[in-house]
Design a protein around this motif. Structure first.
Motif, PDB file in Angstrom:
ATOM      1  N   PRO A 247       0.806  -1.234   0.000  1.00  0.00           N
ATOM      2  CA  PRO A 247       0.000   0.000   0.000  1.00  0.00           C
ATOM      3  C   PRO A 247       0.839   1.285   0.000  1.00  0.00           C
ATOM      4  CG  PRO A 247      -0.104  -1.062   2.152  1.00  0.00           C
ATOM      5  CD  PRO A 247       0.656  -1.994   1.248  1.00  0.00           C
ATOM      6  N   TRP A 248       1.609   1.479  -1.070  1.00  0.00           N
ATOM      7  CA  TRP A 248       2.468   2.659  -1.177  1.00  0.00           C
ATOM      8  C   TRP A 248       1.669   3.954  -1.216  1.00  0.00           C
ATOM      9  CZ3 TRP A 248       7.160   1.752   0.140  1.00  0.00           C
ATOM     10  CH2 TRP A 248       7.778   0.542  -0.188  1.00  0.00           C
ATOM     11  N   GLY A 249       0.547   3.959  -1.907  1.00  0.00           N
ATOM     12  CA  GLY A 249      -0.260   5.180  -2.022  1.00  0.00           C
ATOM     13  C   GLY A 249      -0.715   5.690  -0.667  1.00  0.00           C
ATOM     14  N   THR A 250      -1.209   4.792   0.166  1.00  0.00           N
ATOM     15  CA  THR A 250      -1.648   5.180   1.503  1.00  0.00           C
ATOM     16  C   THR A 250      -0.472   5.685   2.329  1.00  0.00           C
ATOM     17  OG1 THR A 250      -3.453   3.585   1.439  1.00  0.00           O
ATOM     18  CG2 THR A 250      -2.773   4.348   3.612  1.00  0.00           C
ATOM     19  N   GLY A 251       0.659   5.042   2.198  1.00  0.00           N
ATOM     20  CA  GLY A 251       1.841   5.479   2.939  1.00  0.00           C
ATOM     21  C   GLY A 251       2.283   6.874   2.543  1.00  0.00           C
ATOM     22  N   VAL A 252       2.317   7.145   1.240  1.00  0.00           N
ATOM     23  CA  VAL A 252       2.720   8.473   0.766  1.00  0.00           C
ATOM     24  C   VAL A 252       1.735   9.538   1.261  1.00  0.00           C
ATOM     25  CG1 VAL A 252       2.947   9.907  -1.309  1.00  0.00           C
ATOM     26  CG2 VAL A 252       4.034   7.659  -1.217  1.00  0.00           C
ATOM     27  N   VAL A 253       0.446   9.233   1.201  1.00  0.00           N
ATOM     28  CA  VAL A 253      -0.558  10.177   1.679  1.00  0.00           C
ATOM     29  C   VAL A 253      -0.369  10.438   3.179  1.00  0.00           C
ATOM     30  CG1 VAL A 253      -3.039  10.388   2.168  1.00  0.00           C
ATOM     31  CG2 VAL A 253      -2.267   9.747  -0.115  1.00  0.00           C
ATOM     32  N   ASN A 254      -0.215   9.399   3.968  1.00  0.00           N
ATOM     33  CA  ASN A 254      -0.083   9.588   5.410  1.00  0.00           C
ATOM     34  C   ASN A 254       1.195  10.328   5.784  1.00  0.00           C
ATOM     35  OD1 ASN A 254      -2.531   8.454   6.033  1.00  0.00           O
ATOM     36  ND2 ASN A 254      -1.701   6.427   6.399  1.00  0.00           N
ATOM     37  N   VAL A 255       2.315  10.003   5.146  1.00  0.00           N
ATOM     38  CA  VAL A 255       3.578  10.676   5.474  1.00  0.00           C
ATOM     39  C   VAL A 255       3.530  12.138   5.027  1.00  0.00           C
ATOM     40  CG1 VAL A 255       6.063  10.727   5.024  1.00  0.00           C
ATOM     41  CG2 VAL A 255       4.928   8.559   5.527  1.00  0.00           C
ATOM     42  N   SER A 256       3.027  12.404   3.831  1.00  0.00           N
ATOM     43  CA  SER A 256       2.950  13.796   3.381  1.00  0.00           C
ATOM     44  C   SER A 256       1.948  14.589   4.229  1.00  0.00           C
ATOM     45  CB  SER A 256       2.609  13.880   1.894  1.00  0.00           C
ATOM     46  OG  SER A 256       1.335  13.323   1.622  1.00  0.00           O
ATOM     47  N   GLY A 257       0.875  13.944   4.664  1.00  0.00           N
ATOM     48  CA  GLY A 257      -0.079  14.605   5.561  1.00  0.00           C
ATOM     49  C   GLY A 257       0.540  14.904   6.918  1.00  0.00           C
ATOM     50  N   ALA A 258       1.351  13.978   7.430  1.00  0.00           N
ATOM     51  CA  ALA A 258       2.039  14.212   8.701  1.00  0.00           C
ATOM     52  C   ALA A 258       3.043  15.353   8.565  1.00  0.00           C
ATOM     53  CB  ALA A 258       2.735  12.933   9.168  1.00  0.00           C
ATOM     54  N   LEU A 259       3.764  15.396   7.448  1.00  0.00           N
ATOM     55  CA  LEU A 259       4.704  16.486   7.208  1.00  0.00           C
ATOM     56  C   LEU A 259       3.965  17.830   7.183  1.00  0.00           C
ATOM     57  CD1 LEU A 259       7.631  17.349   6.466  1.00  0.00           C
ATOM     58  CD2 LEU A 259       6.951  17.072   4.073  1.00  0.00           C
ATOM     59  N   ALA A 260       2.862  17.877   6.476  1.00  0.00           N
ATOM     60  CA  ALA A 260       2.067  19.107   6.406  1.00  0.00           C
ATOM     61  C   ALA A 260       1.529  19.492   7.786  1.00  0.00           C
ATOM     62  CB  ALA A 260       0.913  18.931   5.415  1.00  0.00           C
ATOM     63  N   ALA A 261       1.117  18.516   8.580  1.00  0.00           N
ATOM     64  CA  ALA A 261       0.629  18.806   9.931  1.00  0.00           C
ATOM     65  C   ALA A 261       1.734  19.420  10.783  1.00  0.00           C
ATOM     66  CB  ALA A 261       0.096  17.526  10.590  1.00  0.00           C
ATOM     67  N   GLY A 262       2.948  18.912  10.651  1.00  0.00           N
ATOM     68  CA  GLY A 262       4.071  19.481  11.391  1.00  0.00           C
ATOM     69  C   GLY A 262       4.330  20.926  11.003  1.00  0.00           C
ATOM     70  N   VAL A 263       4.260  21.219   9.717  1.00  0.00           N
ATOM     71  CA  VAL A 263       4.448  22.591   9.242  1.00  0.00           C
ATOM     72  C   VAL A 263       3.346  23.489   9.797  1.00  0.00           C
ATOM     73  CG1 VAL A 263       4.396  24.073   7.190  1.00  0.00           C
ATOM     74  CG2 VAL A 263       5.724  21.942   7.161  1.00  0.00           C
ATOM     75  N   LEU A 264       2.099  23.041   9.694  1.00  0.00           N
ATOM     76  CA  LEU A 264       0.982  23.868  10.155  1.00  0.00           C
ATOM     77  C   LEU A 264       1.005  24.091  11.659  1.00  0.00           C
ATOM     78  CD1 LEU A 264      -1.892  22.544   7.869  1.00  0.00           C
ATOM     79  CD2 LEU A 264      -0.634  24.701   7.684  1.00  0.00           C
ATOM     80  N   ILE A 265       1.386  23.070  12.409  1.00  0.00           N
ATOM     81  CA  ILE A 265       1.461  23.225  13.866  1.00  0.00           C
ATOM     82  C   ILE A 265       2.531  24.222  14.249  1.00  0.00           C
ATOM     83  CG2 ILE A 265       2.681  21.809  15.552  1.00  0.00           C
ATOM     84  CD1 ILE A 265       0.125  20.273  15.776  1.00  0.00           C
ATOM     85  N   ALA A 266       3.615  24.253  13.484  1.00  0.00           N
ATOM     86  CA  ALA A 266       4.667  25.243  13.747  1.00  0.00           C
ATOM     87  C   ALA A 266       4.178  26.652  13.399  1.00  0.00           C
ATOM     88  CB  ALA A 266       5.920  24.908  12.942  1.00  0.00           C
ATOM     89  N   LEU A 267       3.320  26.767  12.402  1.00  0.00           N
ATOM     90  CA  LEU A 267       2.793  28.077  12.014  1.00  0.00           C
ATOM     91  C   LEU A 267       1.746  28.596  12.992  1.00  0.00           C
ATOM     92  CD1 LEU A 267       2.418  27.572   8.153  1.00  0.00           C
ATOM     93  CD2 LEU A 267       4.169  28.894   9.365  1.00  0.00           C
TER      94      LEU A 267
END
Length: 133
Positions: free
Chosen positions: A39-59
Motif C-alpha cells: 500500500p504505497w499510495g496510503t503510505g505516501v498520503v499519510n507521510v505527506s499529511g504528517a509532514l504538512a501537519a508538522g508545518v501547520l502546527i509550527a505556524l
C-alpha cells in the motif's frame, strides 16, 4: 478551535472535501507507478499529511487562537480528509488475512515511524525557517 462558528464549520466541510479528493488522486497516482503489491499510495498520503501537519502546527502555536476558520479548513478539514488512518488499518489487516505478515509488520512500522518522523521534520524545519523555537 474551541468555538463552533459558521466559519469553522464551513472550513471543515470545504477542507474535508478537498482533502478527500487529494487523497484519492495522490493514492491513485502513486499506485499507478508503484503497483498494488504494497500500500504505497496510503503510505505516501499519510507521510505527506504528517509532514504538512508538522508545518501547520509550527505556524499556529497552540496558544494562538487567530484564524480559526483557516485552521479548521487546513487542519481538521483538509488534513482530516486527506490522511487515511482507516485505509491504513484496513490494508494492514488485509495483508495479515492474505498471509503477508511480514508486509503487514513492515507497513505498520514504516507508516508509524515515517509519519512521526515527517511531523517532527515539518515542525522542526518550519520553526527553524521562521527563526523561533
Amino acid at each position: 478551535m474551541s468555538t463552533m462558528t459558521i466559519e469553522v464549520l464551513a472550513g471543515v466541510l470545504l477542507g474535508s472535501a478537498a482533502g478527500g479528493v487529494a487523497r484519492f488522486q495522490v493514492g491513485a497516482w502513486v499506485t499507478r507507478f508503484a503497483g498494488t503489491s504494497f500500500p504505497w499510495g496510503t503510505g505516501v498520503v499519510n507521510v505527506s499529511g504528517a509532514l504538512a501537519a508538522g508545518v501547520l502546527i509550527a505556524l499556529w502555536p497552540a496558544e494562538d487562537p487567530s484564524s480559526p476558520g483557516l485552521q479548521a479548513l487546513l487542519m481538521a478539514g483538509f488534513l482530516g480528509g486527506y490522511t487515511t488512518v482507516s485505509s491504513f488499518a484496513l490494508q494492514t489487516l488485509n495483508l495479515v488475512r492474505q498471509g503477508h505478515r511480514l508486509k503487514a509488520i513492515g507497513n505498520l512500522l514504516a507508516s508509524g515511524l515515517l509519519c512521526l518522523g515527517a511531523v517532527w521534520l515539518g515542525y522542526q524545519s518550519t520553526t527553524l525557517w521562521l527563526g523561533h523555537p
